[in-house]
Design an enzyme around this catalytic site. Structure first.
Site, mmCIF file in Angstrom:
data_model
loop_
_atom_site.group_PDB
_atom_site.id
_atom_site.type_symbol
_atom_site.label_atom_id
_atom_site.label_comp_id
_atom_site.label_asym_id
_atom_site.label_seq_id
_atom_site.Cartn_x
_atom_site.Cartn_y
_atom_site.Cartn_z
ATOM 1 N N GLY A 183 3.528 3.675 2.663
ATOM 2 C CA GLY A 183 3.766 2.689 3.716
ATOM 3 C C GLY A 183 3.380 1.318 3.209
ATOM 4 N N GLN A 208 0.466 -0.298 2.550
ATOM 5 C CA GLN A 208 -0.445 -0.366 1.394
ATOM 6 C C GLN A 208 -0.005 0.541 0.260
ATOM 7 O OE1 GLN A 208 -3.265 -2.113 0.357
ATOM 8 N NE2 GLN A 208 -2.715 -3.467 2.043
ATOM 9 N N ARG A 257 4.950 14.072 2.114
ATOM 10 C CA ARG A 257 5.221 15.370 2.757
ATOM 11 C C ARG A 257 6.676 15.764 2.512
ATOM 12 N NH1 ARG A 257 4.236 12.862 8.828
ATOM 13 N NH2 ARG A 257 5.322 10.930 8.390
ATOM 14 N N SER A 315 10.572 8.551 2.488
ATOM 15 C CA SER A 315 10.111 7.568 1.488
ATOM 16 C C SER A 315 10.384 8.017 0.053
ATOM 17 C CB SER A 315 8.603 7.322 1.646
ATOM 18 O OG SER A 315 8.319 6.875 2.943
ATOM 19 N N ASP A 334 -4.916 5.639 9.252
ATOM 20 C CA ASP A 334 -6.316 6.066 9.417
ATOM 21 C C ASP A 334 -6.463 7.253 10.365
ATOM 22 O OD1 ASP A 334 -7.666 3.918 7.855
ATOM 23 O OD2 ASP A 334 -6.652 2.660 9.334
ATOM 24 N N HIS A 336 -9.733 1.446 3.724
ATOM 25 C CA HIS A 336 -10.403 1.060 4.967
ATOM 26 C C HIS A 336 -11.562 2.033 5.143
ATOM 27 C CE1 HIS A 336 -11.184 -0.535 8.813
ATOM 28 N NE2 HIS A 336 -10.256 0.044 9.525
ATOM 29 N N GLY A 339 -0.038 -5.168 2.728
ATOM 30 C CA GLY A 339 0.513 -4.688 1.465
ATOM 31 C C GLY A 339 1.647 -5.565 0.947
ATOM 32 N N GLU A 343 -9.998 -7.227 14.396
ATOM 33 C CA GLU A 343 -8.720 -6.813 15.003
ATOM 34 C C GLU A 343 -8.757 -6.942 16.517
ATOM 35 O OE1 GLU A 343 -7.593 -3.713 11.434
ATOM 36 O OE2 GLU A 343 -8.400 -2.925 13.295
ATOM 37 N N GLU A 385 4.517 -25.861 21.887
ATOM 38 C CA GLU A 385 3.137 -26.349 21.831
ATOM 39 C C GLU A 385 2.155 -25.237 21.477
ATOM 40 O OE1 GLU A 385 1.709 -29.162 21.851
ATOM 41 O OE2 GLU A 385 3.399 -30.446 22.377
#
Ligand SMILES: NC(=O)c1ccc[n+]([C@@H]2O[C@H](COP(=O)([O-])OP(=O)(O)OC[C@H]3O[C@@H](n4cnc5c(N)ncnc54)[C@H](OP(=O)(O)O)[C@@H]3O)[C@@H](O)[C@H]2O)c1
Length: 324
Positions: free
Chosen positions: A25, A27, A47, A52, A82, A106, A132, A193, A225
């Site tokens: 993904g 990262q 998997r 991917s 995560d 992380h 990433g 975050e 603005e």
């Protein structure tokens, strides 16, 4: 602060070693491609049936099913979301070589106990401080993204050297690697975050937009603005710091900022920030994340669709069409 750069770091601990990147993904894609371009033997673990696979192979990378990638690697990097680390770790643990190194970008899953790594493993953190996409584009420009590193378990006596060599190979040590801990990285990241850049700032923009529109200002002017100027201030702060940014704007804007900023971000805001930090440290957010994943992300789905239907978003789309 202990900041290490390329020249301070021995690349040797990665020489002749194989790195498995689990997840392709945000990262995973960047770290796998940077490692590959740095001459490291990389395999991307995916998997079965993963969409991917094609993309990674087109980028010149070797791919394998997760268990095969893990079994063949000296260093395994957990770069899947995560909230699935606990399940993914249980799946891969039987395939991890004795004495392998397990890396994270992380600190969350180790800090909050979702992953309890086997005792024979080295466990390190190498957390680039940005997305990433930027990690990859900086690497290609010959630059780097600052990162935090830490060691949670050091069975081989080499965990620090492996973490640093890894940070060097993905290009981060061109900017600098800062020593930290899993707890410090996870707590500061989760706090930011929620309370600052990703949670606090967008809500401040929305509140400002809605206040102006309620006061009779047209949505287009309110958006220009309150939202349109964000990239200008971000660039100024990045280049000159907050004090330098204030010096670069007009006296009118500077006086407005001086009088208005503390009125909006008052002691009440600071008290709620302290609450957020305490909740993060107590693991409340980590539990929420786990529950959200287990129930199929209902709150994230709802928040995404609610955010798309607001007047602010419609105005944003209209202006984007006009600007081409
Ligand atoms: N986003 C960032 O730039 C950023 C910045 C700093 C640190 N980090 C950290 O980096 C790690 C990865 O984050 P990310 O945002 O890069 O993740 P992400 O983009 O959401 O990761 C997606 C990848 O994870 C794989 N994946 C998803 N569920 C899986 C499962 N159940 N089993 C196996 N693979 C699965 C996906 O596989 P498929 O390809 O098969 O769909 C995909 O390749 C996290 O620890 C995050 O906190 C991220």
């Amino acid at each position: 602060m202990n900041l290490l750069k390329d020249a301070d770091i021995d690349p040797g601990p990665l020489a002749g070693k194989r790195v498995a990147i689990l997840g392709y993904g945000n990262q995973g894609r960047a770290q796998a491609q940077n490692l590959h371009d740095s001459g490291i033997d990389v395999v991307v673990g995916l998997r079965g049936g993963s969409g991917s696979t094609n993309e990674a192979e087109t980028a010149g990378l070797t791919t394998a099913l997760i268990e095969h990638a893990v079994g063949s690697a000296d260093i395994v990097m957990m770069l899947a979301p995560d909230e699935i680390h606990a399940a993914l770790y249980s799946e891969i643990e039987p395939y991890l070589q004795h004495g392998a190194a397990l890396g994270f970008s992380h600190g969350l899953s180790v800090r909050f106990g979702f992953v309890e790594p086997r005792a024979d493993l080295d466990v390190f953190l190498l957390a680039p401080k940005g997305p990433g996409t930027a990690l990859r584009s900086l690497y290609r420009e010959g630059k780097g993204m600052i990162a935090l590193w830490a060691v949670h378990q050091d069975q081989s006596g080499q965990a620090r050297e492996i973490a640093l060599a890894y940070g060097r190979a993905i290009g981060c040590a061109r900017a600098g690697l800062i020593g930290s801990t899993f707890a410090e990285e996870a707590e500061a990241d989760l706090f930011n975050e929620q309370a600052v850049v990703w949670g606090g700032v967008p809500e401040l923009l929305i509140a400002g937009f809605e206040t102006l529109v309620a006061g009779g200002i047209s949505p287009e002017v309110a958006l220009l603005e309150c939202v349109g100027e964000l990239s200008l201030i971000a660039e100024l702060i990045e280049a000159r710091g907050i004090a330098g940014m204030r010096e670069a704007i007009s006296n009118t804007a500077e006086l407005g900022a001086t009088l208005g900023g503390r009125r909006i971000v008052d002691d009440g805001v600071r008290a709620r920030m302290a609450e957020v930090l305490a909740e993060v440290r107590a693991g409340q957010f980590a539990q929420e994340l786990s529950r959200e994943e287990a129930s199929g992300y209902p709150r994230l789905e709802r928040a995404r669709s609610d955010a798309r239907s607001t007047l602010l978003e419609q105005t944003f789309e209209r202006l984007r069409e006009i600007e081409g």
